[in-house]
Design a protein around this motif. Structure first.
Motif, PDB file in Angstrom:
ATOM      1  N   PHE A  70       0.659  -1.323  -0.046  1.00  0.00           N
ATOM      2  CA  PHE A  70       0.035   0.112   0.107  1.00  0.00           C
ATOM      3  C   PHE A  70       0.773   1.202   0.092  1.00  0.00           C
ATOM      4  O   PHE A  70       0.570   2.267  -0.945  1.00  0.00           O
ATOM      5  CB  PHE A  70      -0.906  -0.194   1.212  1.00  0.00           C
ATOM      6  N   PHE A  71       1.901   1.199   0.825  1.00  0.00           N
ATOM      7  CA  PHE A  71       2.860   2.489   1.065  1.00  0.00           C
ATOM      8  C   PHE A  71       3.521   2.777  -0.379  1.00  0.00           C
ATOM      9  O   PHE A  71       3.465   3.687  -0.932  1.00  0.00           O
ATOM     10  CB  PHE A  71       3.807   2.028   2.030  1.00  0.00           C
ATOM     11  N   VAL A  72       3.982   1.818  -1.077  1.00  0.00           N
ATOM     12  CA  VAL A  72       4.550   1.670  -2.339  1.00  0.00           C
ATOM     13  C   VAL A  72       3.776   2.279  -3.328  1.00  0.00           C
ATOM     14  O   VAL A  72       4.008   3.048  -4.165  1.00  0.00           O
ATOM     15  CB  VAL A  72       5.392   0.445  -2.793  1.00  0.00           C
ATOM     16  N   ASN A  73       2.531   1.552  -3.333  1.00  0.00           N
ATOM     17  CA  ASN A  73       1.668   2.111  -4.592  1.00  0.00           C
ATOM     18  C   ASN A  73       1.126   3.603  -4.316  1.00  0.00           C
ATOM     19  O   ASN A  73       1.050   4.595  -5.237  1.00  0.00           O
ATOM     20  CB  ASN A  73       0.155   1.197  -4.349  1.00  0.00           C
ATOM     21  N   VAL A 214     -12.887   3.041  -6.034  1.00  0.00           N
ATOM     22  CA  VAL A 214     -13.729   2.691  -7.277  1.00  0.00           C
ATOM     23  C   VAL A 214     -13.015   2.113  -8.449  1.00  0.00           C
ATOM     24  O   VAL A 214     -13.534   1.441  -9.361  1.00  0.00           O
ATOM     25  CB  VAL A 214     -14.527   3.823  -7.748  1.00  0.00           C
ATOM     26  N   MET A 215     -11.616   2.462  -8.389  1.00  0.00           N
ATOM     27  CA  MET A 215     -10.835   1.917  -9.431  1.00  0.00           C
ATOM     28  C   MET A 215     -10.160   0.674  -9.250  1.00  0.00           C
ATOM     29  O   MET A 215      -9.609  -0.024 -10.253  1.00  0.00           O
ATOM     30  CB  MET A 215      -9.836   3.199  -9.903  1.00  0.00           C
ATOM     31  N   THR A 216     -10.182   0.388  -7.865  1.00  0.00           N
ATOM     32  CA  THR A 216      -9.287  -0.828  -7.887  1.00  0.00           C
ATOM     33  C   THR A 216     -10.099  -2.010  -7.187  1.00  0.00           C
ATOM     34  O   THR A 216     -10.912  -1.696  -6.488  1.00  0.00           O
ATOM     35  CB  THR A 216      -7.730  -0.661  -7.051  1.00  0.00           C
ATOM     36  N   THR A 217      -9.690  -3.006  -7.126  1.00  0.00           N
ATOM     37  CA  THR A 217     -10.329  -4.290  -6.558  1.00  0.00           C
ATOM     38  C   THR A 217      -9.432  -5.153  -5.824  1.00  0.00           C
ATOM     39  O   THR A 217     -10.118  -6.167  -4.845  1.00  0.00           O
ATOM     40  CB  THR A 217     -11.214  -5.053  -7.494  1.00  0.00           C
ATOM     41  N   SER A 218      -8.265  -5.196  -5.851  1.00  0.00           N
ATOM     42  CA  SER A 218      -7.221  -5.842  -5.287  1.00  0.00           C
ATOM     43  C   SER A 218      -6.171  -5.249  -4.428  1.00  0.00           C
ATOM     44  O   SER A 218      -6.018  -3.894  -4.808  1.00  0.00           O
ATOM     45  CB  SER A 218      -6.551  -7.031  -6.237  1.00  0.00           C
ATOM     46  N   ASP A 219      -5.467  -5.813  -3.439  1.00  0.00           N
ATOM     47  CA  ASP A 219      -4.549  -5.280  -2.571  1.00  0.00           C
ATOM     48  C   ASP A 219      -3.394  -4.802  -3.407  1.00  0.00           C
ATOM     49  O   ASP A 219      -2.721  -3.799  -3.126  1.00  0.00           O
ATOM     50  CB  ASP A 219      -4.193  -5.944  -1.545  1.00  0.00           C
ATOM     51  N   ALA A 220      -3.159  -5.409  -4.556  1.00  0.00           N
ATOM     52  CA  ALA A 220      -1.973  -5.205  -5.376  1.00  0.00           C
ATOM     53  C   ALA A 220      -2.038  -3.845  -6.082  1.00  0.00           C
ATOM     54  O   ALA A 220      -0.983  -3.457  -6.171  1.00  0.00           O
ATOM     55  CB  ALA A 220      -1.958  -6.357  -6.389  1.00  0.00           C
ATOM     56  N   SER A 221      -3.154  -3.245  -5.958  1.00  0.00           N
ATOM     57  CA  SER A 221      -3.228  -1.884  -6.558  1.00  0.00           C
ATOM     58  C   SER A 221      -3.637  -0.784  -5.801  1.00  0.00           C
ATOM     59  O   SER A 221      -3.916   0.238  -6.245  1.00  0.00           O
ATOM     60  CB  SER A 221      -4.230  -1.954  -8.018  1.00  0.00           C
ATOM     61  N   ARG A 222      -4.065  -1.231  -4.694  1.00  0.00           N
ATOM     62  CA  ARG A 222      -4.785  -0.171  -3.797  1.00  0.00           C
ATOM     63  C   ARG A 222      -3.506   0.747  -2.819  1.00  0.00           C
ATOM     64  O   ARG A 222      -2.517   0.169  -2.658  1.00  0.00           O
ATOM     65  CB  ARG A 222      -5.786  -0.812  -2.696  1.00  0.00           C
TER      66      ARG A 222
END
Length: 275
Positions: A70-73, A214-222
């Motif tokens: 999350f921090f890196v994203n 609204v744009m993301t659904t997985s932890d990989a992109s949040r």
């Protein structure tokens, strides 16, 4: 007359202290709660200073999920948006400030109108566009919709208009290209304004909750604001001490950025104010 001046200064000092307390109190309470035990967060009357400092709350918050991801994203999204915005607002602001072309007032007004349109009103067509491009649940869906900023164009245009025309004409007589004028003259002179806008943009998108939701659904992109909400049920209930520790992790980068940029912010407001 002397007593009147002293009274006014005292009243002014008291007013400033009250304002500081009002704005600082939520942050101090968050910091205090992040170091408490669960029992201390629910007692009444509340305690401002915990009996013991539970630094392990930060470790629990960090390890409660993929907080590093999350921090890196959040960093990639906030910095990526800022880079794209600088690439678009600088030439746009220069064109609006230094060129006269047919419809320039209309196009500038059209740009300013976008400031009055809330993100919640346009997210559906943007969502459909990102879906058509296959970018949903990716970092690009969080970056591309904010590749430009009407506020940044306005702020930078006002700064560029304050640069003496003689300086630009002298550069053109030396056969400097428009890009060289922008990079070598306009950008350095507008540095405080650019840093101020960069700070505002970074804070806005670092704290953004709605768009990643609204744009993301997985932890990989949040991003981190979404990750903080996952702390609500860390210990089977609302673990306020863990939640506040997560919020401290969220706000810490903003405080660091503000600490290093505060002088430039003051310079930006003084420069535009004096003019």
């Amino acid at each position: 007359m002397k007593y009147k001046v002293v009274a006014l200064k005292l009243l002014r000092a008291i007013s400033l202290i009250c304002i500081v307390i009002i704005f600082a109190m939520p942050f101090v309470w968050m910091m205090s709660t992040s170091l408490k035990s669960l029992g201390e967060t629910i007692i009444f009357p509340p305690k401002w200073i915990p009996a013991d400092f539970h630094w392990s709350n930060f470790e629990k918050a960090w390890n409660s999920g993929p907080f590093l991801r999350f921090f890196v994203n959040s960093i990639l999204v906030s910095v990526g948006i800022l880079i794209l915005q600088f690439c678009t607002i600088i030439p746009a602001a220069y064109a609006f400030a230094r060129y006269r072309f047919k419809g320039d007032t209309f196009f500038f007004g059209l740009t300013m109108i976008t400031l009055m349109i809330p993100a919640q009103l346009i997210f559906l067509p943007v969502y459909l566009q990102m879906s058509a491009w296959g970018l949903l649940d990716t970092l690009w869906a969080l970056i591309l919709p904010f590749a430009s900023s009407a506020f940044g164009i306005f702020l930078l245009r006002q700064s560029f208009k304050q640069v003496p025309e003689e300086l630009i004409e002298a550069a053109r007589l030396d056969e400097a290209s428009e890009w060289k004028i922008i990079i070598k003259i306009m950008v350095p002179m507008a540095k405080p304004v650019l840093i101020t806008f960069g700070l505002f943009s970074f804070i806005t998108h670092w704290n953004d909750y709605f768009w990643p939701l609204v744009m993301t659904t997985s932890d990989a992109s949040r991003t981190l604001p979404i990750g903080v909400t996952k702390l609500l049920q860390v210990e089977g209930g609302v673990a306020w001490h863990i939640l506040m520790a997560g919020n401290m992790i969220l706000v810490l980068p903003i405080l660091i950025v503000f600490f290093f940029a505060q002088r430039q912010i003051i310079r930006a407001f003084v420069y535009t104010g004096v003019k």
